[in-house]
Design an enzyme around this catalytic site. Structure first.
Site, mmCIF file in Angstrom:
data_model
loop_
_atom_site.group_PDB
_atom_site.id
_atom_site.type_symbol
_atom_site.label_atom_id
_atom_site.label_comp_id
_atom_site.label_asym_id
_atom_site.label_seq_id
_atom_site.Cartn_x
_atom_site.Cartn_y
_atom_site.Cartn_z
ATOM 1 N N GLU A 268 22.934 21.832 -6.079
ATOM 2 C CA GLU A 268 21.871 21.044 -5.264
ATOM 3 C C GLU A 268 20.943 21.424 -4.332
ATOM 4 O OE1 GLU A 268 25.824 20.322 -3.077
ATOM 5 O OE2 GLU A 268 25.308 20.841 -5.091
ATOM 6 N N ASN A 269 20.841 23.065 -4.069
ATOM 7 C CA ASN A 269 20.068 23.556 -3.187
ATOM 8 C C ASN A 269 18.720 22.757 -2.805
ATOM 9 O OD1 ASN A 269 21.502 26.141 -4.122
ATOM 10 N ND2 ASN A 269 20.130 25.581 -6.057
ATOM 11 N N HIS A 301 23.462 13.670 -10.546
ATOM 12 C CA HIS A 301 24.554 14.131 -9.619
ATOM 13 C C HIS A 301 23.669 15.006 -8.323
ATOM 14 C CE1 HIS A 301 28.353 15.409 -8.267
ATOM 15 N NE2 HIS A 301 27.873 16.537 -7.870
ATOM 16 N N GLU A 302 22.887 16.186 -8.907
ATOM 17 C CA GLU A 302 22.374 17.008 -8.078
ATOM 18 C C GLU A 302 21.150 16.319 -7.201
ATOM 19 O OE1 GLU A 302 23.881 19.500 -7.949
ATOM 20 O OE2 GLU A 302 25.188 19.108 -9.567
ATOM 21 N N GLU A 324 31.591 15.624 -2.723
ATOM 22 C CA GLU A 324 31.562 15.668 -4.134
ATOM 23 C C GLU A 324 32.027 14.463 -4.691
ATOM 24 O OE1 GLU A 324 29.980 17.816 -5.911
ATOM 25 O OE2 GLU A 324 29.578 19.404 -4.503
#
Length: 872
Positions: A268-269, A301-302, A324
């Protein structure tokens, strides 16, 4: 790769020893000069002292230190030792410039900056940034990053990093540069860089406040036709997060890059998500229904991490579930709101009851917030993610949607732009809702799977029904003593004919969710005319094992009449579980085993029920996995379980042949689409075929299914049927598939998975032959996981062969992967760690492989931690 000799053993770190960083970094400017031979990195940081010490200790791995400047003056007062750079005699505020050289091309561990075929990319979570430069590589040091990338323009026309693009230009010798700025402070693990030549899918999303966000998905040349679903999933994610969680995106651009070599699913940067290509690329020819749903889930999710993980990050890696567990809960809700809530819940629970419960019972058992760690990569586990999500779900169950959302808002008000803890999240939820969560917080620190033992008593004279609930959590390797937990226990009462009975306690109608907080407590329901049938743990309201002595007729009643879809499915699973356990007992006595006619008729009724969603029917008729069943026994009888599961499938196929055949022929779809209705019909049709495949006369039906398929879902379903039922058409279909798709690694992963899970006695020989396939490489995590994980985890009879051949092969592969990619090796080893669950012969054989690994020179920290824990 971090390797350790046995003389220099890795040391554990403990959550209780957390100390704030000695220094803070306000800004970091990075300059990357990308070259094939070596890459030069210049990191200039604005640093302030945060404590008493004027010594700054930075971490770094596999770096060549070229230059070190303090306030633009060369600084020589430092000491460099393994993994650490200590810099002495520093002022309270200063600018630190560090120049390093790194070698991304030879970085097969895929951490830090590495080369993925023709592109440079990064993976910095959890501790990969230290492979790029010496740094305070910890999540509680947040800085604003400006990144300049220089590279050959022809080979790398796209130079990407976090945030917004602010400048660019050309250089001599065919090179160019691009500068990026991320205005939001972030820890180093969220840094990203990608350089390469790609096809780009572009779109726009307008936020609810009217801001235009550019969306870009970068893929290898020729894959542009496989991005539309990922783009749609991204836009759906952004819209859903605004509507459900009141959260809006905060940059001008959102980028996704798909790469073939990646240790995780995605990362997920901030503003530049790097994805494993399997969770981006899809079209009807190459992707299955499951692939499409996985892409939607992982893209969501990301994206959701932008707030739950990026805007608020975790103070230290022991708090990993803070981001998370919460984000998995959010992606599960996203999938449920867009698709079938019941089917999604069932899928999540299968994961919990199978691999997560097994993890809880293994030597690597740990709470969702671990207390100690050697290698942080080992704690990217089902416990932290999936059980962490269940803990958030329990909180949601106890608070309700309105108070839960109020807690989320307070959490962001307090912690936006900071590094927080799990305790911070619980405090926000408690303060916003007014609900006491002090006992509930034990879920964060207690490991293992709680067991609820429930008994009931009906008193005809007082017309009362009493449920007595006892909770125990067995000791785990990391914790001997357990305390009672706060368990939300969702209950509904039914009459023998299937009507709902109101739940009244002390004259008041009560909510379905009861709070179990003691070792043993009783709930007395009033105004009950006849002994009711309790539907227990509806929606899997807590991640626990349930024991209640249901009769077959009670479970059949719930299967037919329960209004909650999950409870209906769970009744069917409990029915199957009763007979599987009886079958394992019968196997040991060499006795006959069969499902009763009442049970067969109950499943026939479900199959023929026109009011039920086909996707749900297919879930009800899917029997528990070998791995889930293994968790029901203190000592796993591999052969008995496999034999019983197969005989149960054969009996269901024989007894329901007409119904399965009718369902198979009635659910033909001539055009492929991925609506949830169509996915459900394909699921039930292919499930029907999977049962029919156990009857010899349907071999040609399976082959025709493959030949006539107009989509990858149906093609791979035919292969699965031929594989699991060991049909004679298997080899021809597998060869046909390989000939058609050998050029496409992602598609071939499906083929490798089938090779790994082949129940034939010659499976291991076939796996070794598959390793010589042109599409296979141990250096590619997807290929390795597809072939090896399917053998280690989904081929129990052959992996656990009594001659030890499966274990020996596993040991050899893990030893090779220790050198190539320790993270992948560490994930592959888990089945060997559970050796204590098996008979003495298998235990000795598995221990022998673990001891060989423990004695290796250069055993990576990832494996060292797991091997030594298992053998302790």
């Amino acid at each position: 790769m971090t390797t350790q000799s046995n003389e220099n053993k890795p040391q554990a770190k403990y959550r209780k020893d957390y100390q704030a960083p000695s220094h803070l970094i306000q800004k970091t400017e990075l300059y990357f000069n990308l070259n094939e031979e070596q890459t030069r990195v210049i990191a200039t940081s604005t640093v302030t002292q945060n404590g008493e010490s004027n010594t700054l200790s930075l971490v770094g791995e596999q770096l060549n230190l070229v230059k070190l400047l303090v306030n633009d003056v060369e600084h020589s007062d430092f000491e460099k030792k393994e993994g650490v750079l200590d810099i002495f005699s520093l002022p309270k505020e200063f600018t630190l410039t560090i120049e390093t050289e790194i070698d991304p091309v030879s970085n097969t561990a895929l951490e830090g900056l590495y080369k993925s075929e023709g592109a440079y990319c990064t993976q910095c979570e959890a501790e990969g940034f230290r492979r790029i430069t010496y740094f305070l590589d910890r999540p509680d040091v947040l800085a604003i990053y400006t990144t300049t990338i220089e590279a050959d323009k022809k080979a790398y026309p796209y130079l990407l990093s976090n945030g917004n693009k602010i400048d660019a230009g050309d250089l001599d010798n065919g090179r160019h540069w691009v500068k990026w700025n991320d205005p939001h402070p972030k820890p180093s693990y969220l840094f990203a860089l990608v350089a390469g030549d790609f096809d780009v899918d572009r779109d726009v999303f307008v936020t609810r406040s009217g801001r235009k966000v550019d969306l870009e998905i970068f893929v290898d040349k020729g894959n542009l036709d496989r991005t539309p679903h990922a783009m749609l999933s991204l836009k759906n994610s952004m819209k859903w997060d605004e509507e459900r969680f009141d959260l809006e995106y905060d940059l001008d651009i959102y980028m996704i890059v798909a790469v073939d070599f990646f240790n995780m699913g995605a990362m997920e940067n901030k503003g530049l998500n790097v994805f494993n290509s399997k969770f981006v690329l899809a079209n009807n020819n190459t992707a299955t229904d499951a692939d499409y749903l996985d892409i939607e889930r992982v893209i969501g999710h990301e994206y959701f991490h932008n707030w739950t993980g990026n805007r608020v990050t975790c103070r230290d890696w022991f708090q990993l579930s803070l981001k998370e567990g919460l984000t998995v809960f959010r992606d599960q809700e996203f999938s449920s709101d867009l698709g079938s809530r019941a089917v999604n819940r069932i899928s999540n629970v299968r994961t919990m009851r199978g691999p997560q419960f097994a993890e809880d019972a293994s030597p690597m058992s740990h709470p969702i917030r671990p207390e100690k760690v050697i290698e942080m990569n080992n704690f990217y586990t089902l416990t932290v993610y999936e059980k962490g999500s269940e803990v958030i779900r329990m909180m949601h169950t106890l608070l309700g949607e309105a108070r839960f959302q109020k807690g989320i808002k307070l959490y962001f008000e307090r912690h936006d732009g900071t590094a927080a803890t799990c305790d911070d999240f619980v405090a926000a939820m408690q303060d916003a809702s007014g609900v006491d969560l002090s006992q509930f917080s034990l879920w964060y620190s207690q490991s293992g799977t709680p067991q609820l033992s429930v008994t009931s008593r009906f008193d005809e004279q007082s017309k009362s029904f009493t449920l007595t609930v006892s909770q125990t959590t067995p000791s785990t390797q990391d914790q001997q003593t357990k305390r009672p937990l706060h368990i939300p226990f969702d209950v509904e009462l039914y009459s023998s004919t299937g009507e709902i009975i109101p739940m009244v306690i002390n004259g008041q109608v009560v909510d379905n969710v009861l709070s179990v907080t003691e070792e043993s407590q009783s709930f007395v329901f009033e105004n009950i005319d006849a002994a009711p049938i309790p539907s227990l743990l509806r929606e899997f309201s807590a991640p626990v094992k349930l024991e209640y002595d249901y009769s077959d007729s009670q479970l059949v009643t719930l299967l037919n009449h329960a209004t909650n879809a999950f409870a209906k499915w769970d009744a069917g699973q409990m029915l199957l579980a009763k007979y599987i356990k009886l079958g394992v007992e019968a196997y040991a006595k060499q006795a006959e085993f069969a499902l009763s006619q009442d049970v067969l008729d109950a499943f026939r009724g479900i199959l023929l029920n026109p009011d039920l969603d086909p996707a749900f029917i297919s879930e009800v008729l899917t029997i528990p996995s070998h791995n889930e069943v293994s968790g029901w026994f203190e000592t796993v009888n591999v052969d008995a379980i496999a034999s019983v599961l197969k005989s149960m499938k054969v009996q269901l196929a024989s007894e329901l042949e007409d119904e399965f055949s009718a369902m198979y022929h009635s659910l033909v779809q001539h055009n492929y689409d991925i609506s949830h209705s169509s996915i459900g019909k394909r699921a039930l049709r292919n499930l029907s075929l999977s049962y029919l495949a156990y009857l010899p006369k349907y071999g040609e039906t399976v082959k025709a299914h493959y030949d006539n398929a107009n989509n990858m879902t149906d093609k791979t379903a035919a292969l699965y049927c031929a594989n699991s039922a060991s049909l004679t058409v298997r080899e021809g279909l597998m060869e046909q598939f390989s000939s058609e798709w050998s050029h496409d690694g992602l598609v071939m992963d499906k083929w490798f998975m089938l090779q790994g899970s082949n129940p034939s006695s010659t499976a291991l020989q076939g796996i070794k032959h598959a390793m010589t396939h042109s599409a296979f490489s141990l250096k590619n995590p997807n290929r390795t996981r597809s072939l090896m994980s399917s053998f280690f985890n989904a081929n129990p009879v052959n992996f656990h062969a009594i001659d030890g051949s499966g274990y020996q092969f596993a040991g050899e592969i893990i030893a090779q992967m220790n050198t190539i990619n320790p993270q992948v090796a560490s994930r592959l080893i888990d089945p060997l760690l559970k050796f204590k669950r098996f008979d003495a012969t298998r235990q000795d054989l598995m221990k022998r492989e673990l001891e060989k690994l423990r004695g290796m020179d250069g055993l990576a920290a990832d494996l060292f931690e797991k091997v030594t824990s298992a053998l302790a």
